[in-house]
Design an enzyme around this catalytic site. Sequence first.
Site, PDB file in Angstrom:
ATOM      1  N   LYS A 145      52.013  77.474  19.225  1.00 53.07           N
ATOM      2  CA  LYS A 145      51.384  76.159  19.330  1.00 53.07           C
ATOM      3  C   LYS A 145      51.086  75.657  17.922  1.00 53.07           C
ATOM      4  O   LYS A 145      50.650  76.436  17.064  1.00 53.07           O
ATOM      5  CB  LYS A 145      50.104  76.301  20.160  1.00 53.07           C
ATOM      6  CG  LYS A 145      49.364  75.015  20.436  1.00 53.07           C
ATOM      7  CD  LYS A 145      48.152  75.284  21.332  1.00 53.07           C
ATOM      8  CE  LYS A 145      47.399  74.027  21.707  1.00 53.07           C
ATOM      9  NZ  LYS A 145      46.245  74.323  22.600  1.00 53.07           N
ATOM     10  N   SER A 168      46.125  71.592  26.873  1.00 51.67           N
ATOM     11  CA  SER A 168      46.815  71.074  25.708  1.00 51.67           C
ATOM     12  C   SER A 168      47.999  71.922  25.248  1.00 51.67           C
ATOM     13  O   SER A 168      48.839  71.433  24.506  1.00 51.67           O
ATOM     14  CB  SER A 168      45.830  70.950  24.540  1.00 51.67           C
ATOM     15  OG  SER A 168      45.357  72.236  24.160  1.00 51.67           O
ATOM     16  N   SER A 220      43.273  75.153  28.291  1.00 50.77           N
ATOM     17  CA  SER A 220      44.550  74.736  27.714  1.00 50.77           C
ATOM     18  C   SER A 220      45.688  75.743  27.758  1.00 50.77           C
ATOM     19  O   SER A 220      46.834  75.381  27.491  1.00 50.77           O
ATOM     20  CB  SER A 220      44.343  74.315  26.266  1.00 50.77           C
ATOM     21  OG  SER A 220      43.874  73.008  26.245  1.00 50.77           O
TER      22      SER A 220
HETATM   23  N1  GLN Z   1      41.455  69.646  28.683  1.00 42.79           N
HETATM   24  C1  GLN Z   1      40.362  70.206  27.981  1.00 42.79           C
HETATM   25  C2  GLN Z   1      39.951  69.282  26.850  1.00 42.79           C
HETATM   26  O1  GLN Z   1      40.554  68.297  26.685  1.00 42.79           O
HETATM   27  C3  GLN Z   1      40.697  71.565  27.472  1.00 42.79           C
HETATM   28  C4  GLN Z   1      41.482  71.559  26.229  1.00 42.79           C
HETATM   29  C5  GLN Z   1      41.641  72.930  25.630  1.00 42.79           C
HETATM   30  O2  GLN Z   1      41.435  73.958  26.293  1.00 42.79           O
HETATM   31  N2  GLN Z   1      42.004  72.948  24.367  1.00 42.79           N
HETATM   32  O3  GLN Z   1      39.031  69.536  26.141  1.00 42.79           O
END
Ligand code: GLN
Length: 482
Positions: A79, A154, A178
Amino acid sequence: MPITDMTIRDLSQALAKAELSSVEATQAHLERISTLDKKLHTYLKVTEEAALSAARASDARRAKGEAQGTLDGIPMALKDIICTKGIATTCASRILENYIPPYNATCWQKLEDAGAVLLGKVNMDEFAMGSSTESSAFGITRNPFDPDRVPGGSSGGSAAAVAADLAVYSLGTDTGGSVRQPAHFCGVVGIKPTYGRISRFGVIPYASSLDQVGILAKDCADAAIVLEAVSGKDPMDSTSAPMPTENYLEACGLEIRGMRVGIPKEFTTELIQKEILDQLYQAAEKLVSLGAEIEEISLPHSDYALPTYYILASAEMSSNLGRYDGTRYGLRVEADNVQDMFIASRSAGFGAEVKRRIMLGTYALSSGYYDAYYNKTLQVRTLIKQDYDQAFSAGIDCILTPPAPSPAFPVGRMTADPLTMYMQDICTVPVNLAGLPAMVLPAALAGHLPIGLQLIGPAFGESKLFAIGSKLEGPRLLPALD
Ligand code: GLN
Protein backbone atom coordinates in the site's frame (compact mmCIF):
# COMPACT_ATOMS: atom_id res chain seq x y z
CA MET A 1 -1.32 -24.19 -12.67
CA PRO A 2 -0.62 -20.67 -14.05
CA ILE A 3 2.16 -19.01 -12.06
CA THR A 4 -0.03 -16.08 -11.05
CA ASP A 5 -2.62 -18.43 -9.47
CA MET A 6 -0.07 -19.80 -7.03
CA THR A 7 -0.01 -19.13 -3.29
CA ILE A 8 3.11 -18.25 -1.34
CA ARG A 9 3.49 -21.94 -0.37
CA ASP A 10 3.02 -23.15 -3.98
CA LEU A 11 5.59 -20.71 -5.28
CA SER A 12 8.03 -21.32 -2.49
CA GLN A 13 7.94 -25.08 -3.13
CA ALA A 14 8.32 -24.60 -6.88
CA LEU A 15 11.29 -22.31 -6.29
CA ALA A 16 12.87 -24.78 -3.87
CA LYS A 17 12.51 -27.59 -6.41
CA ALA A 18 13.90 -25.35 -9.16
CA GLU A 19 10.73 -25.85 -11.21
CA LEU A 20 10.53 -22.09 -11.45
CA SER A 21 12.76 -19.07 -10.89
CA SER A 22 11.87 -15.89 -9.07
CA VAL A 23 12.55 -13.99 -12.31
CA GLU A 24 9.91 -16.12 -14.08
CA ALA A 25 7.42 -15.63 -11.24
CA THR A 26 8.08 -11.89 -11.26
CA GLN A 27 7.79 -11.62 -15.03
CA ALA A 28 4.50 -13.51 -15.01
CA HIS A 29 3.07 -11.01 -12.54
CA LEU A 30 4.46 -7.99 -14.41
CA GLU A 31 2.89 -9.26 -17.63
CA ARG A 32 -0.46 -9.79 -15.96
CA ILE A 33 -0.27 -6.28 -14.47
CA SER A 34 0.49 -4.80 -17.89
CA THR A 35 -2.64 -6.35 -19.39
CA LEU A 36 -5.20 -6.35 -16.58
CA ASP A 37 -4.27 -3.29 -14.58
CA LYS A 38 -5.28 -0.88 -17.33
CA LYS A 39 -8.81 -1.77 -16.35
CA LEU A 40 -8.47 -2.28 -12.60
CA HIS A 41 -5.90 0.40 -11.69
CA THR A 42 -4.67 -1.34 -8.56
CA TYR A 43 -1.09 -0.04 -8.93
CA LEU A 44 -0.03 3.58 -8.57
CA LYS A 45 3.52 2.65 -9.51
CA VAL A 46 4.99 -0.57 -10.88
CA THR A 47 8.66 -0.90 -9.92
CA GLU A 48 9.50 -3.21 -12.78
CA GLU A 49 13.27 -2.84 -12.92
CA ALA A 50 13.75 -3.02 -9.16
CA ALA A 51 11.47 -6.06 -9.05
CA LEU A 52 13.46 -7.92 -11.69
CA SER A 53 16.75 -7.08 -10.05
CA ALA A 54 15.42 -8.28 -6.65
CA ALA A 55 14.22 -11.47 -8.36
CA ARG A 56 17.64 -12.04 -9.96
CA ALA A 57 19.29 -11.53 -6.57
CA SER A 58 16.88 -14.06 -5.05
CA ASP A 59 17.67 -16.63 -7.75
CA ALA A 60 21.38 -16.07 -7.19
CA ARG A 61 20.99 -16.61 -3.42
CA ARG A 62 19.07 -19.79 -4.04
CA ALA A 63 21.68 -21.07 -6.48
CA LYS A 64 24.26 -20.68 -3.71
CA GLY A 65 22.02 -22.48 -1.21
CA GLU A 66 21.40 -19.25 0.68
CA ALA A 67 17.66 -18.80 0.17
CA GLN A 68 16.19 -16.86 3.10
CA GLY A 69 12.98 -18.80 3.67
CA THR A 70 9.42 -19.09 2.42
CA LEU A 71 9.09 -15.49 1.24
CA ASP A 72 12.35 -15.36 -0.71
CA GLY A 73 11.68 -14.54 -4.36
CA ILE A 74 7.90 -14.13 -3.97
CA PRO A 75 6.41 -11.07 -5.75
CA MET A 76 4.19 -8.79 -3.67
CA ALA A 77 2.81 -5.25 -3.41
CA LEU A 78 2.72 -2.52 -0.74
CA LYS A 79 0.00 0.00 0.00
CA ASP A 80 1.38 3.41 -0.92
CA ILE A 81 1.32 4.54 2.72
CA ILE A 82 4.33 2.33 3.58
CA CYS A 83 7.67 4.10 3.10
CA THR A 84 10.00 2.56 0.55
CA LYS A 85 13.53 3.93 0.33
CA GLY A 86 14.11 5.62 -3.04
CA ILE A 87 10.58 4.82 -4.29
CA ALA A 88 7.82 7.44 -4.22
CA THR A 89 5.35 7.00 -1.36
CA THR A 90 2.34 9.23 -2.01
CA CYS A 91 -0.47 8.15 0.32
CA ALA A 92 -2.53 8.70 -2.86
CA SER A 93 -2.33 12.44 -2.15
CA ARG A 94 -1.18 15.37 -4.29
CA ILE A 95 0.59 16.74 -1.23
CA LEU A 96 3.03 13.79 -1.22
CA GLU A 97 3.05 13.23 -4.99
CA ASN A 98 6.80 13.75 -5.21
CA TYR A 99 7.82 12.41 -1.82
CA ILE A 100 10.64 9.88 -2.01
CA PRO A 101 11.38 8.45 1.45
CA PRO A 102 15.04 8.20 2.47
CA TYR A 103 14.31 5.05 4.49
CA ASN A 104 12.21 1.89 4.57
CA ALA A 105 9.31 1.21 6.91
CA THR A 106 10.28 -1.59 9.30
CA CYS A 107 7.50 -3.90 8.03
CA TRP A 108 8.84 -3.57 4.48
CA GLN A 109 12.47 -3.82 5.61
CA LYS A 110 11.68 -7.14 7.27
CA LEU A 111 10.13 -8.46 4.08
CA GLU A 112 12.94 -7.12 1.92
CA ASP A 113 15.43 -8.85 4.23
CA ALA A 114 13.40 -12.04 3.82
CA GLY A 115 13.87 -11.79 0.04
CA ALA A 116 10.47 -10.35 -0.98
CA VAL A 117 10.20 -8.97 -4.51
CA LEU A 118 8.35 -5.63 -4.57
CA LEU A 119 6.22 -5.32 -7.71
CA GLY A 120 5.07 -1.82 -6.84
CA LYS A 121 2.95 0.47 -4.73
CA VAL A 122 -0.81 0.07 -4.76
CA ASN A 123 -3.73 2.48 -4.63
CA MET A 124 -5.67 3.56 -1.55
CA ASP A 125 -7.98 6.27 -0.27
CA GLU A 126 -6.09 9.51 0.28
CA PHE A 127 -4.18 9.17 3.58
CA ALA A 128 -6.21 5.97 4.18
CA MET A 129 -9.39 7.97 4.77
CA GLY A 130 -12.28 6.26 3.06
CA SER A 131 -14.01 2.96 2.47
CA SER A 132 -13.92 2.69 -1.31
CA THR A 133 -10.53 3.86 -2.70
CA GLU A 134 -12.49 6.63 -4.44
CA SER A 135 -10.75 9.40 -2.49
CA SER A 136 -7.36 8.60 -4.09
CA ALA A 137 -6.01 11.69 -5.87
CA PHE A 138 -4.77 9.41 -8.67
CA GLY A 139 -7.95 7.70 -9.84
CA ILE A 140 -10.20 4.94 -8.60
CA THR A 141 -9.49 1.22 -8.37
CA ARG A 142 -12.12 -1.20 -9.65
CA ASN A 143 -13.36 -4.39 -8.05
CA PRO A 144 -12.06 -7.46 -9.96
CA PHE A 145 -15.41 -9.22 -9.42
CA ASP A 146 -17.33 -6.33 -10.98
CA PRO A 147 -15.49 -3.35 -12.47
CA ASP A 148 -18.53 -1.14 -11.89
CA ARG A 149 -18.11 -1.62 -8.16
CA VAL A 150 -15.54 -0.40 -5.65
CA PRO A 151 -12.89 -2.71 -4.14
CA GLY A 152 -13.52 -1.23 -0.68
CA GLY A 153 -11.01 0.88 1.15
CA SER A 154 -8.82 2.27 2.13
CA SER A 155 -6.52 -0.66 1.18
CA GLY A 156 -8.57 -1.23 -2.00
CA GLY A 157 -5.53 -1.48 -4.26
CA SER A 158 -3.99 -4.15 -2.03
CA ALA A 159 -7.14 -6.29 -1.90
CA ALA A 160 -7.96 -5.94 -5.60
CA ALA A 161 -4.36 -6.73 -6.62
CA VAL A 162 -4.36 -9.96 -4.59
CA ALA A 163 -7.86 -10.94 -5.78
CA ALA A 164 -6.87 -10.41 -9.42
CA ASP A 165 -3.54 -12.26 -9.03
CA LEU A 166 -1.54 -9.11 -9.66
CA ALA A 167 0.46 -9.75 -6.47
CA VAL A 168 0.81 -12.90 -4.38
CA TYR A 169 0.16 -10.90 -1.21
CA SER A 170 0.11 -7.32 -0.06
CA LEU A 171 0.51 -5.21 3.05
CA GLY A 172 -2.16 -2.66 3.88
CA THR A 173 -3.11 -0.63 6.93
CA ASP A 174 -6.25 -0.75 9.05
CA THR A 175 -7.33 2.17 11.22
CA GLY A 176 -11.05 1.40 11.17
CA GLY A 177 -11.40 -1.54 8.79
CA SER A 178 -9.19 -0.69 5.83
CA VAL A 179 -7.71 -4.16 5.50
CA ARG A 180 -10.83 -6.13 6.46
CA GLN A 181 -13.58 -4.40 4.48
CA PRO A 182 -11.62 -4.55 1.18
CA ALA A 183 -10.87 -8.23 1.92
CA HIS A 184 -14.63 -8.79 2.21
CA PHE A 185 -15.39 -6.84 -1.00
CA CYS A 186 -12.67 -8.62 -3.01
CA GLY A 187 -12.93 -12.18 -1.65
CA VAL A 188 -9.47 -12.43 -0.07
CA VAL A 189 -8.17 -12.98 3.47
CA GLY A 190 -7.35 -9.83 5.45
CA ILE A 191 -5.89 -9.73 8.93
CA LYS A 192 -5.48 -6.73 11.19
CA PRO A 193 -3.41 -7.95 14.12
CA THR A 194 -3.47 -6.59 17.66
CA TYR A 195 -2.48 -2.94 18.09
CA GLY A 196 1.29 -3.05 18.57
CA ARG A 197 1.87 -6.42 16.89
CA ILE A 198 3.55 -4.93 13.81
CA SER A 199 5.89 -1.94 13.87
CA ARG A 200 4.50 1.24 12.33
CA PHE A 201 7.88 2.91 11.90
CA GLY A 202 7.81 4.34 8.37
CA VAL A 203 4.08 3.89 7.94
CA ILE A 204 2.60 7.32 7.30
CA PRO A 205 0.29 8.01 10.28
CA TYR A 206 -3.44 8.65 10.06
CA ALA A 207 -4.80 8.10 13.60
CA SER A 208 -1.95 6.89 15.76
CA SER A 209 -3.99 5.27 18.54
CA LEU A 210 -5.83 3.12 15.97
CA ASP A 211 -3.47 2.51 13.02
CA GLN A 212 -2.11 -0.99 12.48
CA VAL A 213 -0.43 -2.69 9.53
CA GLY A 214 -2.34 -5.66 8.10
CA ILE A 215 -1.98 -8.38 5.49
CA LEU A 216 -4.04 -9.28 2.43
CA ALA A 217 -3.45 -12.76 1.06
CA LYS A 218 -5.03 -15.52 -1.01
CA ASP A 219 -5.73 -17.73 2.01
CA CYS A 220 -5.22 -18.04 5.77
CA ALA A 221 -1.98 -19.99 5.57
CA ASP A 222 -0.36 -17.35 3.35
CA ALA A 223 -1.54 -14.59 5.68
CA ALA A 224 -0.07 -16.56 8.60
CA ILE A 225 3.35 -16.78 6.95
CA VAL A 226 3.48 -13.05 6.24
CA LEU A 227 2.18 -12.06 9.69
CA GLU A 228 4.92 -14.01 11.38
CA ALA A 229 7.54 -12.38 9.15
CA VAL A 230 6.49 -8.79 9.84
CA SER A 231 5.51 -8.97 13.54
CA GLY A 232 7.59 -8.12 16.57
CA LYS A 233 9.02 -5.41 18.75
CA ASP A 234 10.86 -2.65 16.93
CA PRO A 235 13.16 -0.23 18.77
CA MET A 236 12.10 2.41 16.23
CA ASP A 237 8.42 2.20 17.29
CA SER A 238 7.77 2.59 21.01
CA THR A 239 4.16 1.43 20.49
CA SER A 240 5.24 -1.94 19.09
CA ALA A 241 4.67 -4.72 21.59
CA PRO A 242 7.35 -6.98 23.08
CA MET A 243 4.99 -9.99 22.94
CA PRO A 244 6.61 -13.07 21.36
CA THR A 245 5.46 -13.84 17.81
CA GLU A 246 3.77 -17.17 17.33
CA ASN A 247 3.94 -19.74 14.57
CA TYR A 248 0.70 -18.75 12.90
CA LEU A 249 1.03 -21.32 10.14
CA GLU A 250 1.04 -24.03 12.77
CA ALA A 251 -1.96 -22.33 14.40
CA CYS A 252 -3.92 -22.93 11.18
CA GLY A 253 -3.80 -26.64 12.00
CA LEU A 254 -5.00 -26.31 15.62
CA GLU A 255 -8.05 -28.20 16.76
CA ILE A 256 -11.10 -25.98 17.50
CA ARG A 257 -13.21 -28.54 19.35
CA GLY A 258 -14.48 -27.02 22.58
CA MET A 259 -13.71 -23.42 21.55
CA ARG A 260 -16.41 -20.91 22.46
CA VAL A 261 -17.41 -18.57 19.65
CA GLY A 262 -19.66 -15.60 20.46
CA ILE A 263 -22.04 -13.89 18.05
CA PRO A 264 -22.85 -10.42 19.39
CA LYS A 265 -26.50 -9.56 19.00
CA GLU A 266 -25.63 -5.93 18.22
CA PHE A 267 -23.98 -7.11 14.96
CA THR A 268 -26.96 -9.01 13.54
CA THR A 269 -29.47 -6.16 13.29
CA GLU A 270 -31.52 -5.00 10.30
CA LEU A 271 -28.58 -2.76 9.31
CA ILE A 272 -26.86 -5.86 7.91
CA GLN A 273 -28.10 -7.28 4.60
CA LYS A 274 -29.69 -10.70 4.70
CA GLU A 275 -27.19 -12.36 2.33
CA ILE A 276 -24.39 -11.35 4.71
CA LEU A 277 -26.19 -12.73 7.76
CA ASP A 278 -27.00 -15.96 5.89
CA GLN A 279 -23.27 -16.60 5.48
CA LEU A 280 -22.66 -15.81 9.14
CA TYR A 281 -25.23 -18.38 10.29
CA GLN A 282 -23.91 -21.00 7.87
CA ALA A 283 -20.42 -20.44 9.26
CA ALA A 284 -21.78 -20.84 12.79
CA GLU A 285 -23.32 -24.19 11.81
CA LYS A 286 -20.04 -25.33 10.35
CA LEU A 287 -18.22 -24.43 13.56
CA VAL A 288 -20.76 -26.39 15.58
CA SER A 289 -20.22 -29.40 13.30
CA LEU A 290 -16.50 -29.12 14.07
CA GLY A 291 -17.13 -29.22 17.81
CA ALA A 292 -17.07 -25.51 18.66
CA GLU A 293 -19.77 -23.95 20.80
CA ILE A 294 -21.74 -20.96 19.51
CA GLU A 295 -23.17 -18.49 22.00
CA GLU A 296 -25.09 -15.26 21.65
CA ILE A 297 -23.24 -12.49 23.45
CA SER A 298 -23.79 -8.78 23.96
CA LEU A 299 -21.37 -5.92 23.38
CA PRO A 300 -23.71 -3.23 24.67
CA HIS A 301 -21.77 -0.12 23.66
CA SER A 302 -21.41 -1.11 20.00
CA ASP A 303 -23.82 1.59 18.80
CA TYR A 304 -21.45 4.28 20.02
CA ALA A 305 -18.44 2.94 18.13
CA LEU A 306 -18.99 4.74 14.84
CA PRO A 307 -19.36 8.31 16.20
CA THR A 308 -16.56 7.63 18.69
CA TYR A 309 -14.27 6.42 15.93
CA TYR A 310 -14.99 9.30 13.56
CA ILE A 311 -14.40 11.97 16.22
CA LEU A 312 -11.24 10.30 17.52
CA ALA A 313 -9.79 9.46 14.09
CA SER A 314 -10.48 12.99 12.82
CA ALA A 315 -8.93 14.56 15.94
CA GLU A 316 -5.79 12.46 15.59
CA MET A 317 -5.48 12.98 11.84
CA SER A 318 -5.89 16.76 12.15
CA SER A 319 -2.83 16.72 14.37
CA ASN A 320 -0.86 14.14 12.35
CA LEU A 321 -1.42 15.95 9.05
CA GLY A 322 -0.20 19.26 10.50
CA ARG A 323 3.25 18.33 9.25
CA TYR A 324 2.25 18.87 5.60
CA ASP A 325 2.74 22.60 5.49
CA GLY A 326 4.84 23.20 2.40
CA THR A 327 8.01 23.43 4.50
CA ARG A 328 8.90 20.04 5.86
CA TYR A 329 7.45 17.64 3.33
CA GLY A 330 5.64 17.55 0.07
CA LEU A 331 3.93 20.11 -2.07
CA ARG A 332 4.78 23.77 -1.63
CA VAL A 333 2.76 26.48 -3.34
CA GLU A 334 4.59 29.82 -3.09
CA ALA A 335 2.81 32.89 -1.76
CA ASP A 336 3.67 36.37 -0.44
CA ASN A 337 4.09 35.31 3.17
CA VAL A 338 4.48 32.12 5.18
CA GLN A 339 0.88 32.03 6.37
CA ASP A 340 -0.46 32.27 2.82
CA MET A 341 2.08 29.68 1.65
CA PHE A 342 0.75 27.21 4.26
CA ILE A 343 -2.81 27.88 3.17
CA ALA A 344 -2.04 27.65 -0.54
CA SER A 345 -0.02 24.44 -0.15
CA ARG A 346 -2.61 22.66 1.98
CA SER A 347 -5.52 23.90 -0.13
CA ALA A 348 -3.91 22.58 -3.31
CA GLY A 349 -2.47 19.41 -1.80
CA PHE A 350 -5.34 17.83 0.13
CA GLY A 351 -8.53 16.39 -1.34
CA ALA A 352 -12.07 17.09 -0.14
CA GLU A 353 -12.40 14.19 2.31
CA VAL A 354 -9.09 14.96 4.04
CA LYS A 355 -10.05 18.65 4.34
CA ARG A 356 -13.44 17.73 5.78
CA ARG A 357 -11.81 15.61 8.46
CA ILE A 358 -9.18 18.23 9.31
CA MET A 359 -12.03 20.65 10.00
CA LEU A 360 -14.00 18.10 12.05
CA GLY A 361 -10.96 17.02 14.03
CA THR A 362 -9.71 20.54 14.70
CA TYR A 363 -13.18 21.46 15.93
CA ALA A 364 -13.31 18.46 18.28
CA LEU A 365 -9.94 19.46 19.74
CA SER A 366 -10.61 23.17 20.05
CA SER A 367 -10.86 24.86 23.42
CA GLY A 368 -14.46 24.85 24.58
CA TYR A 369 -15.27 21.65 22.66
CA TYR A 370 -12.38 19.44 23.75
CA ASP A 371 -14.19 18.04 26.78
CA ALA A 372 -17.51 17.60 25.02
CA TYR A 373 -16.04 15.76 22.03
CA TYR A 374 -12.46 14.53 22.33
CA ASN A 375 -12.47 13.68 26.02
CA LYS A 376 -15.93 12.14 25.79
CA THR A 377 -14.83 9.82 22.98
CA LEU A 378 -11.90 8.63 25.08
CA GLN A 379 -14.34 7.70 27.84
CA VAL A 380 -16.70 5.90 25.48
CA ARG A 381 -13.75 4.12 23.91
CA THR A 382 -12.92 2.65 27.32
CA LEU A 383 -16.49 1.37 27.68
CA ILE A 384 -16.32 -0.27 24.25
CA LYS A 385 -13.03 -1.93 25.13
CA GLN A 386 -14.51 -3.18 28.42
CA ASP A 387 -17.37 -4.89 26.52
CA TYR A 388 -14.79 -7.00 24.69
CA ASP A 389 -12.66 -7.57 27.80
CA GLN A 390 -15.72 -8.91 29.59
CA ALA A 391 -16.65 -11.27 26.75
CA PHE A 392 -13.13 -12.71 26.58
CA SER A 393 -12.70 -12.95 30.33
CA ALA A 394 -15.99 -14.88 30.47
CA GLY A 395 -14.29 -17.54 28.37
CA ILE A 396 -15.22 -16.60 24.80
CA ASP A 397 -12.32 -17.58 22.50
CA CYS A 398 -13.38 -15.69 19.43
CA ILE A 399 -16.20 -13.43 18.21
CA LEU A 400 -17.91 -14.00 14.85
CA THR A 401 -19.53 -11.02 13.10
CA PRO A 402 -20.33 -9.75 9.61
CA PRO A 403 -17.49 -7.67 8.13
CA ALA A 404 -19.74 -4.94 6.69
CA PRO A 405 -23.43 -4.25 6.08
CA SER A 406 -23.37 -5.13 2.35
CA PRO A 407 -21.20 -6.56 -0.42
CA ALA A 408 -19.22 -4.21 -2.72
CA PHE A 409 -21.29 -1.19 -3.74
CA PRO A 410 -21.30 0.58 -7.11
CA VAL A 411 -18.64 3.18 -7.96
CA GLY A 412 -19.96 6.68 -7.20
CA ARG A 413 -22.90 5.58 -5.08
CA MET A 414 -21.67 7.07 -1.80
CA THR A 415 -19.15 9.74 -2.75
CA ALA A 416 -21.66 12.58 -2.32
CA ASP A 417 -22.87 11.28 1.04
CA PRO A 418 -20.03 10.95 3.57
CA LEU A 419 -22.27 9.73 6.37
CA THR A 420 -23.50 6.73 4.37
CA MET A 421 -19.89 6.00 3.48
CA TYR A 422 -18.92 6.14 7.18
CA MET A 423 -21.79 3.74 7.98
CA GLN A 424 -19.95 1.08 5.96
CA ASP A 425 -17.54 0.80 8.89
CA ILE A 426 -19.97 -0.15 11.68
CA CYS A 427 -18.67 -3.72 11.97
CA THR A 428 -14.96 -2.94 11.78
CA VAL A 429 -14.27 0.25 13.78
CA PRO A 430 -15.08 -1.19 17.25
CA VAL A 431 -12.16 -3.60 16.83
CA ASN A 432 -9.66 -0.76 16.35
CA LEU A 433 -11.10 1.17 19.29
CA ALA A 434 -10.54 -1.95 21.42
CA GLY A 435 -7.08 -2.59 19.89
CA LEU A 436 -7.93 -6.23 19.13
CA PRO A 437 -6.90 -8.57 16.29
CA ALA A 438 -9.47 -9.46 13.64
CA MET A 439 -9.54 -11.41 10.42
CA VAL A 440 -11.88 -11.30 7.45
CA LEU A 441 -12.06 -14.37 5.28
CA PRO A 442 -14.12 -15.09 2.19
CA ALA A 443 -17.21 -17.24 2.75
CA ALA A 444 -18.99 -17.46 -0.60
CA LEU A 445 -20.19 -15.58 -3.64
CA ALA A 446 -23.67 -14.10 -3.48
CA GLY A 447 -24.52 -13.62 -7.13
CA HIS A 448 -21.17 -12.52 -8.49
CA LEU A 449 -19.96 -10.67 -5.39
CA PRO A 450 -17.83 -12.04 -2.54
CA ILE A 451 -19.13 -12.13 1.01
CA GLY A 452 -16.80 -12.44 3.99
CA LEU A 453 -16.90 -13.27 7.67
CA GLN A 454 -15.14 -11.40 10.48
CA LEU A 455 -13.46 -13.12 13.42
CA ILE A 456 -12.34 -10.99 16.38
CA GLY A 457 -9.88 -12.37 18.92
CA PRO A 458 -8.52 -11.40 22.33
CA ALA A 459 -5.40 -9.19 22.39
CA PHE A 460 -2.43 -11.10 20.93
CA GLY A 461 -4.77 -14.04 20.22
CA GLU A 462 -4.08 -14.12 16.47
CA SER A 463 -3.46 -17.87 16.67
CA LYS A 464 -7.11 -18.43 17.57
CA LEU A 465 -8.17 -16.48 14.49
CA PHE A 466 -6.00 -18.66 12.29
CA ALA A 467 -7.24 -21.86 13.94
CA ILE A 468 -10.89 -20.96 13.35
CA GLY A 469 -10.43 -19.03 10.10
CA SER A 470 -8.65 -21.87 8.36
CA LYS A 471 -11.54 -24.22 9.25
CA LEU A 472 -14.09 -21.81 7.77
CA GLU A 473 -12.31 -20.99 4.54
CA GLY A 474 -13.45 -22.74 1.41
CA PRO A 475 -11.86 -22.83 -2.04
CA ARG A 476 -10.57 -19.46 -3.25
CA LEU A 477 -13.15 -17.14 -4.81
CA LEU A 478 -11.97 -16.20 -8.29
CA PRO A 479 -13.07 -13.25 -10.40
CA ALA A 480 -13.83 -13.92 -14.07
CA LEU A 481 -11.11 -11.72 -15.55
CA ASP A 482 -9.37 -13.62 -18.30
N1 GLN B 1 -13.12 3.86 6.45
C1 GLN B 1 -12.47 4.22 7.65
C2 GLN B 1 -12.04 5.68 7.58
O1 GLN B 1 -12.26 6.28 6.60
C3 GLN B 1 -11.31 3.33 7.92
C4 GLN B 1 -10.09 3.68 7.17
C5 GLN B 1 -8.89 2.90 7.60
O2 GLN B 1 -8.99 1.85 8.25
N2 GLN B 1 -7.73 3.41 7.23
O3 GLN B 1 -11.50 6.21 8.49
